[in-house]
Design an enzyme around this catalytic site. Structure first.
Site, PDB file in Angstrom:
ATOM      1  N   LEU A 180      13.179  20.538 -34.451  1.00  0.00           N
ATOM      2  CA  LEU A 180      13.764  21.437 -35.469  1.00  0.00           C
ATOM      3  C   LEU A 180      12.769  22.508 -35.873  1.00  0.00           C
ATOM      4  O   LEU A 180      13.124  23.529 -36.443  1.00  0.00           O
ATOM      5  CB  LEU A 180      14.162  20.625 -36.704  1.00  0.00           C
ATOM      6  CG  LEU A 180      15.318  19.644 -36.499  1.00  0.00           C
ATOM      7  CD1 LEU A 180      15.467  18.738 -37.715  1.00  0.00           C
ATOM      8  CD2 LEU A 180      16.607  20.407 -36.227  1.00  0.00           C
ATOM      9  N   LYS A 227       3.202  22.716 -40.475  1.00  0.00           N
ATOM     10  CA  LYS A 227       1.776  22.963 -40.326  1.00  0.00           C
ATOM     11  C   LYS A 227       1.072  21.671 -39.904  1.00  0.00           C
ATOM     12  O   LYS A 227       0.091  21.666 -39.186  1.00  0.00           O
ATOM     13  CB  LYS A 227       1.208  23.448 -41.668  1.00  0.00           C
ATOM     14  CG  LYS A 227      -0.056  24.271 -41.497  1.00  0.00           C
ATOM     15  CD  LYS A 227      -0.457  24.967 -42.781  1.00  0.00           C
ATOM     16  CE  LYS A 227      -1.921  25.360 -42.711  1.00  0.00           C
ATOM     17  NZ  LYS A 227      -2.513  25.412 -44.040  1.00  0.00           N
ATOM     18  N   GLY A 229       2.632  19.006 -38.304  1.00  0.00           N
ATOM     19  CA  GLY A 229       3.332  18.171 -37.323  1.00  0.00           C
ATOM     20  C   GLY A 229       4.716  18.714 -37.027  1.00  0.00           C
ATOM     21  O   GLY A 229       5.182  19.637 -37.682  1.00  0.00           O
ATOM     22  N   HIS A 230       5.353  18.093 -36.036  1.00  0.00           N
ATOM     23  CA  HIS A 230       6.666  18.581 -35.599  1.00  0.00           C
ATOM     24  C   HIS A 230       7.775  17.810 -36.290  1.00  0.00           C
ATOM     25  O   HIS A 230       7.575  16.670 -36.725  1.00  0.00           O
ATOM     26  CB  HIS A 230       6.784  18.388 -34.077  1.00  0.00           C
ATOM     27  CG  HIS A 230       5.747  19.166 -33.329  1.00  0.00           C
ATOM     28  ND1 HIS A 230       5.817  19.402 -31.981  1.00  0.00           N
ATOM     29  CD2 HIS A 230       4.612  19.770 -33.740  1.00  0.00           C
ATOM     30  CE1 HIS A 230       4.772  20.110 -31.595  1.00  0.00           C
ATOM     31  NE2 HIS A 230       4.019  20.350 -32.651  1.00  0.00           N
ATOM     32  N   LYS A 284       9.958  13.566 -39.026  1.00  0.00           N
ATOM     33  CA  LYS A 284       8.747  14.388 -39.012  1.00  0.00           C
ATOM     34  C   LYS A 284       7.615  13.538 -38.472  1.00  0.00           C
ATOM     35  O   LYS A 284       7.417  12.406 -38.901  1.00  0.00           O
ATOM     36  CB  LYS A 284       8.399  14.881 -40.406  1.00  0.00           C
ATOM     37  CG  LYS A 284       7.068  15.647 -40.419  1.00  0.00           C
ATOM     38  CD  LYS A 284       6.960  16.619 -41.527  1.00  0.00           C
ATOM     39  CE  LYS A 284       5.681  17.444 -41.389  1.00  0.00           C
ATOM     40  NZ  LYS A 284       5.552  18.374 -42.530  1.00  0.00           N
ATOM     41  N   ASP A 317       7.735  21.429 -56.601  1.00  0.00           N
ATOM     42  CA  ASP A 317       7.327  22.546 -55.741  1.00  0.00           C
ATOM     43  C   ASP A 317       8.480  23.441 -55.293  1.00  0.00           C
ATOM     44  O   ASP A 317       8.833  23.474 -54.115  1.00  0.00           O
ATOM     45  CB  ASP A 317       6.623  21.988 -54.498  1.00  0.00           C
ATOM     46  CG  ASP A 317       5.256  22.639 -54.381  1.00  0.00           C
ATOM     47  OD1 ASP A 317       4.503  22.282 -53.472  1.00  0.00           O
ATOM     48  OD2 ASP A 317       4.974  23.519 -55.209  1.00  0.00           O
TER      49      ASP A 317
HETATM   50  C1  G7W Z   1      11.422  22.317 -39.462  1.00  0.00           C
HETATM   51  C2  G7W Z   1      12.652  22.434 -40.309  1.00  0.00           C
HETATM   52  C3  G7W Z   1      12.640  23.642 -41.192  1.00  0.00           C
HETATM   53  N1  G7W Z   1      12.827  21.268 -41.140  1.00  0.00           N
HETATM   54  N2  G7W Z   1      11.810  20.664 -41.788  1.00  0.00           N
HETATM   55  C4  G7W Z   1      12.341  19.615 -42.447  1.00  0.00           C
HETATM   56  C5  G7W Z   1      11.553  18.773 -43.321  1.00  0.00           C
HETATM   57  C6  G7W Z   1      12.029  18.430 -44.580  1.00  0.00           C
HETATM   58  C7  G7W Z   1      11.249  17.658 -45.425  1.00  0.00           C
HETATM   59  C8  G7W Z   1       9.982  17.237 -45.046  1.00  0.00           C
HETATM   60  N3  G7W Z   1       9.282  16.456 -45.955  1.00  0.00           N
HETATM   61  C9  G7W Z   1       7.996  16.064 -45.840  1.00  0.00           C
HETATM   62  O1  G7W Z   1       7.261  16.382 -44.929  1.00  0.00           O
HETATM   63  C10 G7W Z   1       7.547  15.186 -46.938  1.00  0.00           C
HETATM   64  C11 G7W Z   1       6.282  14.693 -46.902  1.00  0.00           C
HETATM   65  C12 G7W Z   1       5.867  13.821 -47.986  1.00  0.00           C
HETATM   66  O2  G7W Z   1       6.602  13.615 -48.939  1.00  0.00           O
HETATM   67  C13 G7W Z   1       4.573  13.160 -47.891  1.00  0.00           C
HETATM   68  C14 G7W Z   1       4.205  12.374 -48.966  1.00  0.00           C
HETATM   69  C15 G7W Z   1       3.001  11.712 -48.901  1.00  0.00           C
HETATM   70  C16 G7W Z   1       2.180  11.833 -47.774  1.00  0.00           C
HETATM   71  F1  G7W Z   1       1.012  11.191 -47.685  1.00  0.00           F
HETATM   72  C17 G7W Z   1       2.561  12.630 -46.722  1.00  0.00           C
HETATM   73  C18 G7W Z   1       1.691  12.770 -45.507  1.00  0.00           C
HETATM   74  F2  G7W Z   1       2.158  13.679 -44.694  1.00  0.00           F
HETATM   75  F3  G7W Z   1       0.449  13.110 -45.886  1.00  0.00           F
HETATM   76  F4  G7W Z   1       1.644  11.581 -44.886  1.00  0.00           F
HETATM   77  C19 G7W Z   1       3.775  13.302 -46.754  1.00  0.00           C
HETATM   78  C20 G7W Z   1       9.512  17.592 -43.783  1.00  0.00           C
HETATM   79  C21 G7W Z   1      10.292  18.367 -42.916  1.00  0.00           C
HETATM   80  C22 G7W Z   1      13.739  19.563 -42.186  1.00  0.00           C
HETATM   81  C23 G7W Z   1      14.839  18.749 -42.560  1.00  0.00           C
HETATM   82  N4  G7W Z   1      14.708  17.652 -43.332  1.00  0.00           N
HETATM   83  N5  G7W Z   1      16.083  19.084 -42.116  1.00  0.00           N
HETATM   84  C24 G7W Z   1      16.263  20.162 -41.304  1.00  0.00           C
HETATM   85  N6  G7W Z   1      15.251  20.957 -40.916  1.00  0.00           N
HETATM   86  C25 G7W Z   1      14.009  20.654 -41.354  1.00  0.00           C
END
Ligand code: G7W
Length: 278
Positions: free
Chosen positions: A21, A25, A27-28, A44, A138
């Site tokens: 998708l 920054k 990861g994918h 993710k 945020d």
């Molecule tokens: C590429 C496209 C635009 N994209 N991206 C998303 C997407 C939506 C939400 C996320 N959320 C997170 O990353 C949340 C991370 C954490 O709460 C976290 C908490 C503690 C930690 F230690 C950590 C750690 F990373 F440090 F481990 C993370 C990520 C991607 C997405 C989607 N859901 N649907 C459709 N398209 C989508």
């Protein structure tokens, strides 16, 4: 099922992994289908090497814990996580219509109805979070996704973890930080009201209000609340009035979120369903 999702020991073999998708920054992100339930999710993938291992495990657990109590149509779900030798996998709600900021870039700025509909749904999501003593989800365009019906989803990418301090500026944008954070004094839920005011401005004008070439310049404009409304695009005085009541330096003087929902501009422009159907 969701609470089960938070506890279950997931592995990649529980999922059919589909198209990427996008590349965040850290990861994918892939489209994926959980095999037993056929439930479509976003997966993710983060590389452990890039995460400071110790804090992350506890932060992830905390985030999943927080999210397991947050159920709101405008807050994107983090169902759970798992990891293997080298990677951490986050199991996330899939936002079908992707990133809001791409929409904003495409349209340059939103109509007052679209802006007000989004601002009202974000205000309701924040009221819900504050009611659960969760602040600071945020709310900047990069963290907002769009669901299948056009509803906004706050996707908190957990940047607080990556920055390991509460500054929470993703890729260095100061634009959304309120004076008390820029001056790094204690902050509370009124931080979110400030950010929502910045977002409302950016929805209507296509740029955040205190944008400047240099960080130092942006910093100065924020602490001075150097708020100016350009002549173009034409924006109603009612919208400007709302923004002026949110971007107030003294955090206790900012318009309360429930008051925002009663503001004439919101009442007259926001679609009560929170869905912008164009
Ligand atoms: C590429 C496209 C635009 N994209 N991206 C998303 C997407 C939506 C939400 C996320 N959320 C997170 O990353 C949340 C991370 C954490 O709460 C976290 C908490 C503690 C930690 F230690 C950590 C750690 F990373 F440090 F481990 C993370 C990520 C991607 C997405 C989607 N859901 N649907 C459709 N398209 C989508």
């Amino acid at each position: 099922a969701a609470s089960e999702a938070a506890q279950k020991r997931w592995t990649t073999s529980d999922f059919d992994i589909g198209k990427p998708l996008g590349r965040g920054k850290f990861g994918h992100v892939y489209l994926a289908r959980e095999k037993r339930s056929d439930h479509i999710v976003a997966l993710k993938v983060l590389f452990k090497a890039q995460l400071q291992q110790s804090q992350v495990e506890h932060q992830l657990r905390r985030e999943v814990e927080i999210q397991s109590h947050l159920r709101h149509p405008n807050i994107l779900r983090l169902y759970g996580y798992f990891y293997d030798q080298k990677r951490v996998y986050l199991i996330l709600e899939y936002a079908v219509r992707g990133e809001l900021y791409k929409e904003l870039q495409k349209c340059k700025y939103f109509s007052e109805r679209r802006a007000a509909t989004y601002v009202a749904s974000l205000a309701r999501a924040l009221i819900y979070c504050h009611g659960k003593h969760v602040i600071h989800r945020d709310i900047k365009p990069e963290n907002l996704l769009i669901g299948a019906q056009g509803e906004l989803k706050i996707a908190d990418f957990g940047w607080s973890v990556h920055t390991f301090n509460r500054r929470r500026t993703m890729c260095g944008t100061l634009d959304y930080l309120p004076p008390e954070m820029v001056e790094s004094v204690e902050h509370d839920a009124s931080v979110d009201i400030w950010s929502l005011g910045i977002l409302c401005y950016e929805f209507l004008y296509g740029v955040p209000p205190f944008e400047a070439r240099e960080h130092s310049e942006t910093y100065k404009r924020i602490v001075q609340v150097d708020l100016k409304f350009p002549p173009k695009p034409i924006v109603s005085s009612s919208a400007k009035d709302l923004i002026s009541q949110m971007l107030v330096k003294e955090s206790t003087q900012r318009l309360a979120l429930h008051k925002l929902l009663e503001h004439p501009w919101i009442v007259q422009n926001a679609d009560p369903s929170g869905l912008y159907r164009g």
